[in-house]
Design a protein around this motif. Structure first.
Motif, PDB file in Angstrom:
ATOM      1  N   LEU A  66      67.673 -38.774  -9.788  1.00 35.45           N
ATOM      2  CA  LEU A  66      69.115 -38.825  -9.935  1.00 35.45           C
ATOM      3  C   LEU A  66      70.115 -37.676  -8.960  1.00 35.45           C
ATOM      4  O   LEU A  66      71.007 -37.990  -8.397  1.00 35.45           O
ATOM      5  N   LEU A  67      69.420 -36.437  -8.964  1.00 35.06           N
ATOM      6  CA  LEU A  67      70.221 -35.379  -8.071  1.00 35.06           C
ATOM      7  C   LEU A  67      70.090 -35.800  -6.561  1.00 35.06           C
ATOM      8  O   LEU A  67      70.988 -35.430  -5.920  1.00 35.06           O
ATOM      9  N   ASP A  68      68.881 -36.234  -6.147  1.00 39.82           N
ATOM     10  CA  ASP A  68      68.767 -36.806  -4.820  1.00 39.82           C
ATOM     11  C   ASP A  68      69.853 -37.673  -4.524  1.00 39.82           C
ATOM     12  O   ASP A  68      70.482 -37.683  -3.591  1.00 39.82           O
ATOM     13  N   GLU A  69      70.048 -38.856  -5.288  1.00 40.53           N
ATOM     14  CA  GLU A  69      70.679 -39.921  -5.134  1.00 40.53           C
ATOM     15  C   GLU A  69      72.542 -39.232  -5.136  1.00 40.53           C
ATOM     16  O   GLU A  69      73.184 -39.736  -4.345  1.00 40.53           O
ATOM     17  N   ALA A  70      72.590 -38.252  -5.899  1.00 41.02           N
ATOM     18  CA  ALA A  70      73.901 -37.847  -5.966  1.00 41.02           C
ATOM     19  C   ALA A  70      74.396 -36.836  -4.687  1.00 41.02           C
ATOM     20  O   ALA A  70      75.319 -37.063  -4.209  1.00 41.02           O
ATOM     21  N   ALA A  71      73.308 -36.122  -4.190  1.00 38.44           N
ATOM     22  CA  ALA A  71      73.343 -35.535  -3.030  1.00 38.44           C
ATOM     23  C   ALA A  71      73.613 -36.440  -1.973  1.00 38.44           C
ATOM     24  O   ALA A  71      74.634 -36.204  -0.998  1.00 38.44           O
ATOM     25  N   ALA A  72      72.994 -37.691  -1.815  1.00 42.46           N
ATOM     26  CA  ALA A  72      72.956 -38.633  -0.799  1.00 42.46           C
ATOM     27  C   ALA A  72      74.393 -39.211  -0.858  1.00 42.46           C
ATOM     28  O   ALA A  72      75.135 -39.469   0.232  1.00 42.46           O
ATOM     29  N   LEU A  73      74.923 -39.530  -2.203  1.00 46.47           N
ATOM     30  CA  LEU A  73      76.232 -40.058  -2.022  1.00 46.47           C
ATOM     31  C   LEU A  73      77.323 -39.205  -1.659  1.00 46.47           C
ATOM     32  O   LEU A  73      78.289 -39.743  -0.996  1.00 46.47           O
ATOM     33  N   ILE A  74      77.163 -37.994  -2.098  1.00 46.64           N
ATOM     34  CA  ILE A  74      78.205 -36.989  -1.742  1.00 46.64           C
ATOM     35  C   ILE A  74      78.332 -36.826  -0.186  1.00 46.64           C
ATOM     36  O   ILE A  74      79.432 -36.319   0.575  1.00 46.64           O
ATOM     37  N   SER A  75      77.038 -36.652   0.633  1.00 49.81           N
ATOM     38  CA  SER A  75      77.065 -36.290   2.026  1.00 49.81           C
ATOM     39  C   SER A  75      76.991 -37.507   2.832  1.00 49.81           C
ATOM     40  O   SER A  75      76.879 -37.478   4.105  1.00 49.81           O
ATOM     41  N   ALA A  82      57.083 -57.112  -7.450  1.00 50.60           N
ATOM     42  CA  ALA A  82      57.792 -56.973  -8.744  1.00 50.60           C
ATOM     43  C   ALA A  82      59.306 -57.171  -7.945  1.00 50.60           C
ATOM     44  O   ALA A  82      59.654 -56.667  -6.839  1.00 50.60           O
ATOM     45  N   PRO A  83      60.184 -57.403  -8.851  1.00 53.79           N
ATOM     46  CA  PRO A  83      61.829 -57.723  -8.500  1.00 53.79           C
ATOM     47  C   PRO A  83      62.476 -56.361  -7.867  1.00 53.79           C
ATOM     48  O   PRO A  83      63.344 -56.477  -7.333  1.00 53.79           O
ATOM     49  N   ASP A  84      61.861 -55.283  -8.609  1.00 53.18           N
ATOM     50  CA  ASP A  84      62.591 -53.837  -8.216  1.00 53.18           C
ATOM     51  C   ASP A  84      62.150 -53.178  -7.288  1.00 53.18           C
ATOM     52  O   ASP A  84      62.199 -52.098  -7.008  1.00 53.18           O
ATOM     53  N   ILE A  85      60.890 -53.666  -6.514  1.00 47.96           N
ATOM     54  CA  ILE A  85      60.013 -53.037  -5.568  1.00 47.96           C
ATOM     55  C   ILE A  85      60.402 -53.798  -4.135  1.00 47.96           C
ATOM     56  O   ILE A  85      60.041 -55.075  -4.191  1.00 47.96           O
ATOM     57  N   ARG A  86      60.675 -53.061  -3.279  1.00 43.04           N
ATOM     58  CA  ARG A  86      61.010 -53.544  -1.776  1.00 43.04           C
ATOM     59  C   ARG A  86      59.748 -52.965  -1.019  1.00 43.04           C
ATOM     60  O   ARG A  86      59.195 -52.041  -1.300  1.00 43.04           O
ATOM     61  N   THR A  87      59.625 -54.042  -0.065  1.00 46.03           N
ATOM     62  CA  THR A  87      58.259 -53.621   0.902  1.00 46.03           C
ATOM     63  C   THR A  87      58.451 -54.081   2.302  1.00 46.03           C
ATOM     64  O   THR A  87      59.307 -55.136   2.761  1.00 46.03           O
ATOM     65  N   HIS A 103      61.572 -48.198  -4.110  1.00 48.35           N
ATOM     66  CA  HIS A 103      62.418 -48.778  -5.139  1.00 48.35           C
ATOM     67  C   HIS A 103      63.727 -49.287  -4.718  1.00 48.35           C
ATOM     68  O   HIS A 103      64.397 -48.689  -3.969  1.00 48.35           O
ATOM     69  N   ALA A 104      64.082 -50.460  -5.464  1.00 45.70           N
ATOM     70  CA  ALA A 104      65.515 -51.097  -4.958  1.00 45.70           C
ATOM     71  C   ALA A 104      66.590 -50.186  -5.041  1.00 45.70           C
ATOM     72  O   ALA A 104      67.486 -50.298  -4.215  1.00 45.70           O
ATOM     73  N   ARG A 105      66.584 -49.041  -6.013  1.00 49.44           N
ATOM     74  CA  ARG A 105      67.945 -48.519  -6.132  1.00 49.44           C
ATOM     75  C   ARG A 105      68.059 -47.564  -4.993  1.00 49.44           C
ATOM     76  O   ARG A 105      69.188 -46.972  -4.847  1.00 49.44           O
ATOM     77  N   LEU A 106      67.062 -47.451  -4.181  1.00 54.60           N
ATOM     78  CA  LEU A 106      67.159 -46.565  -2.941  1.00 54.60           C
ATOM     79  C   LEU A 106      67.574 -47.356  -1.569  1.00 54.60           C
ATOM     80  O   LEU A 106      67.559 -46.649  -0.484  1.00 54.60           O
ATOM     81  N   ASP A 107      67.598 -48.651  -1.742  1.00 50.54           N
ATOM     82  CA  ASP A 107      67.991 -49.453  -0.768  1.00 50.54           C
ATOM     83  C   ASP A 107      69.061 -49.066   0.091  1.00 50.54           C
ATOM     84  O   ASP A 107      69.248 -48.870   1.470  1.00 50.54           O
ATOM     85  N   ALA A 108      70.143 -48.431  -0.595  1.00 50.67           N
ATOM     86  CA  ALA A 108      71.392 -48.157   0.041  1.00 50.67           C
ATOM     87  C   ALA A 108      71.618 -46.444   0.279  1.00 50.67           C
ATOM     88  O   ALA A 108      72.572 -46.100   0.917  1.00 50.67           O
ATOM     89  N   ASP A 109      70.648 -45.906   0.048  1.00 52.02           N
ATOM     90  CA  ASP A 109      70.593 -44.273  -0.099  1.00 52.02           C
ATOM     91  C   ASP A 109      70.616 -43.966   1.527  1.00 52.02           C
ATOM     92  O   ASP A 109      69.553 -44.328   2.273  1.00 52.02           O
ATOM     93  N   PRO A 110      71.503 -43.567   2.194  1.00 51.82           N
ATOM     94  CA  PRO A 110      71.517 -43.303   3.558  1.00 51.82           C
ATOM     95  C   PRO A 110      70.218 -42.480   4.235  1.00 51.82           C
ATOM     96  O   PRO A 110      69.773 -42.920   5.025  1.00 51.82           O
ATOM     97  N   GLN A 134      67.200 -41.950   2.565  1.00 57.00           N
ATOM     98  CA  GLN A 134      66.151 -42.770   2.574  1.00 57.00           C
ATOM     99  C   GLN A 134      65.963 -43.789   3.491  1.00 57.00           C
ATOM    100  O   GLN A 134      64.898 -44.171   3.977  1.00 57.00           O
ATOM    101  N   ARG A 135      67.228 -44.705   3.771  1.00 57.31           N
ATOM    102  CA  ARG A 135      67.069 -45.724   4.600  1.00 57.31           C
ATOM    103  C   ARG A 135      66.902 -45.158   6.060  1.00 57.31           C
ATOM    104  O   ARG A 135      66.053 -45.745   6.733  1.00 57.31           O
ATOM    105  N   TRP A 136      67.261 -44.072   6.544  1.00 59.58           N
ATOM    106  CA  TRP A 136      67.117 -43.588   7.656  1.00 59.58           C
ATOM    107  C   TRP A 136      65.618 -43.107   7.771  1.00 59.58           C
ATOM    108  O   TRP A 136      65.122 -43.267   8.693  1.00 59.58           O
ATOM    109  N   LEU A 137      65.088 -42.561   6.718  1.00 58.15           N
ATOM    110  CA  LEU A 137      63.583 -42.121   6.566  1.00 58.15           C
ATOM    111  C   LEU A 137      62.713 -43.596   6.959  1.00 58.15           C
ATOM    112  O   LEU A 137      61.956 -43.327   7.960  1.00 58.15           O
ATOM    113  N   ARG A 138      63.039 -44.565   6.134  1.00 59.44           N
ATOM    114  CA  ARG A 138      62.321 -45.768   6.294  1.00 59.44           C
ATOM    115  C   ARG A 138      62.073 -46.310   7.736  1.00 59.44           C
ATOM    116  O   ARG A 138      61.246 -46.827   8.179  1.00 59.44           O
ATOM    117  N   GLU A 139      63.467 -46.304   8.408  1.00 54.75           N
ATOM    118  CA  GLU A 139      63.603 -46.899   9.607  1.00 54.75           C
ATOM    119  C   GLU A 139      63.001 -45.785  10.709  1.00 54.75           C
ATOM    120  O   GLU A 139      62.263 -46.412  11.625  1.00 54.75           O
TER     121      GLU A 139
END
Length: 300
Positions: A74-83, A155-160, A276-283, A285-290
């Motif tokens: 949750l803290l990581d997601e909040a930090a990503a949202l703010i920045s 699983a519906p909430d797991i991306r691959t 996990h799907a909740r991290l799809d839009a986390d900038p 995490q998305r950068w790290l995946r790419e």
């Protein structure tokens, strides 16, 4: 009942990391009394002691240990949202990502992933952890950010995403007569002792099915937990091993081993990236995946 806010969750995270009110207060730049009062609020809000006295120190409760990964997520997601919209966000990113991977894959993938991320975001730390188990709950509760390896999780909430396709090859010590100059036959493979790599301790695999269909059987002299250990064992023994081709190509000369194709129709392996799907839009995490996907693309 007291409400939980981000500041209280930050205190919780610091307390779990440091196991001490004093150390947590230093981490958070708070006074010791303020941190102690926050711990009291956390205890009332969560209906749990969080930390209990253990000898001269403090130990987290089972509830706190179960909850800690979710709070960190949750803290990581909040930090990503703010920045997310800040100029130069990735270059200035300070974040630790936990990646679950076995040591056979880590031996060939970790260097490329670390170099690619450090070149753009030197403040990022990639924390590689062993598999231990294959539960997707670690992705759901945030204790693992990414999972890399062969996987058939649906699983519906797991991306691959498929990173690349791998095939298994045979390896022997460089001075072994097996496969010297030409690809060995299945019968020739069976004249030498084998080492099998299996985290579950299994001696039988797809090669044994191919041998059985040809009326042959190999002798398994040792079973080890990973392909990296198998490669090390083969390098100092007369054994035959099966390892991913990338591992054989990258470390063959260093370890003094030689690799060759197996003359059988063995299944190829899809090495996948899971999150996990909740991290799809986390900038971040998305950068790290790419970045990882680009760094691990096959050179051919």
């Amino acid at each position: 009942m007291p409400e939980l806010d981000l500041n209280l969750l930050r205190v919780f995270d610091a307390l779990l990391q440091d196991g001490s009110v004093t150390a947590a207060s230093e981490r958070l730049n708070l006074s010791i009394p303020a941190t102690s009062r926050a711990l009291g609020r956390l205890r009332r809000a969560m209906n749990d002691p969080i930390l209990v006295r253990a000898g001269r120190g403090m130990a987290p409760t089972p509830f706190a240990l179960r909850t800690a990964p979710r709070v960190r997520s949750l803290l990581d997601e909040a930090a990503a949202l703010i920045s997310a919209d800040r100029e130069g966000g990735i270059a200035d990113l300070k974040r630790t990502f936990t990646i679950r991977i076995n040591d056979g894959l880590a031996a060939t993938l970790a260097t490329a992933a670390v170099e690619a991320t450090a070149a753009v975001a030197p403040g990022v730390i990639l924390r590689f952890v062993g598999e231990g188990n294959e539960s997707i709950e670690a992705l759901r509760d945030g204790s693992v950010d990414l999972d890399i390896g062969p996987s058939d999780v649906v699983a519906p909430d797991i991306r691959t995403a498929v990173l690349y396709r791998e095939r298994m090859v045979g390896i022997v010590r460089a001075d072994s007569p097996l496969g010297s100059g030409r690809r060995p036959t299945l019968a020739q493979l069976c004249r030498h002792p084998h080492v099998s790599a299996s985290r579950r301790g299994r001696a039988r695999g797809p090669l044994d099915d191919a041998l059985e269909a040809a009326g042959l059987q190999r002798h398994i002299a040792a079973v080890v937990p990973t392909t990296a250990v198998a490669a090390l064992l083969v390098s100092s023994s007369p054994y035959v091993g099966l390892v991913p081709q990338r591992l054989a190509e990258q470390y063959g000369r260093t370890l003094g081993i030689r690799w060759f194709p197996i003359p059988a129709d063995l299944p190829e392996i899809d090495v996948r990236l899971l999150w996990h799907a909740r991290l799809d839009a986390d900038p971040a995490q998305r950068w790290l995946r790419e970045t990882i996907i680009a760094a691990l693309e096959p050179s051919d």
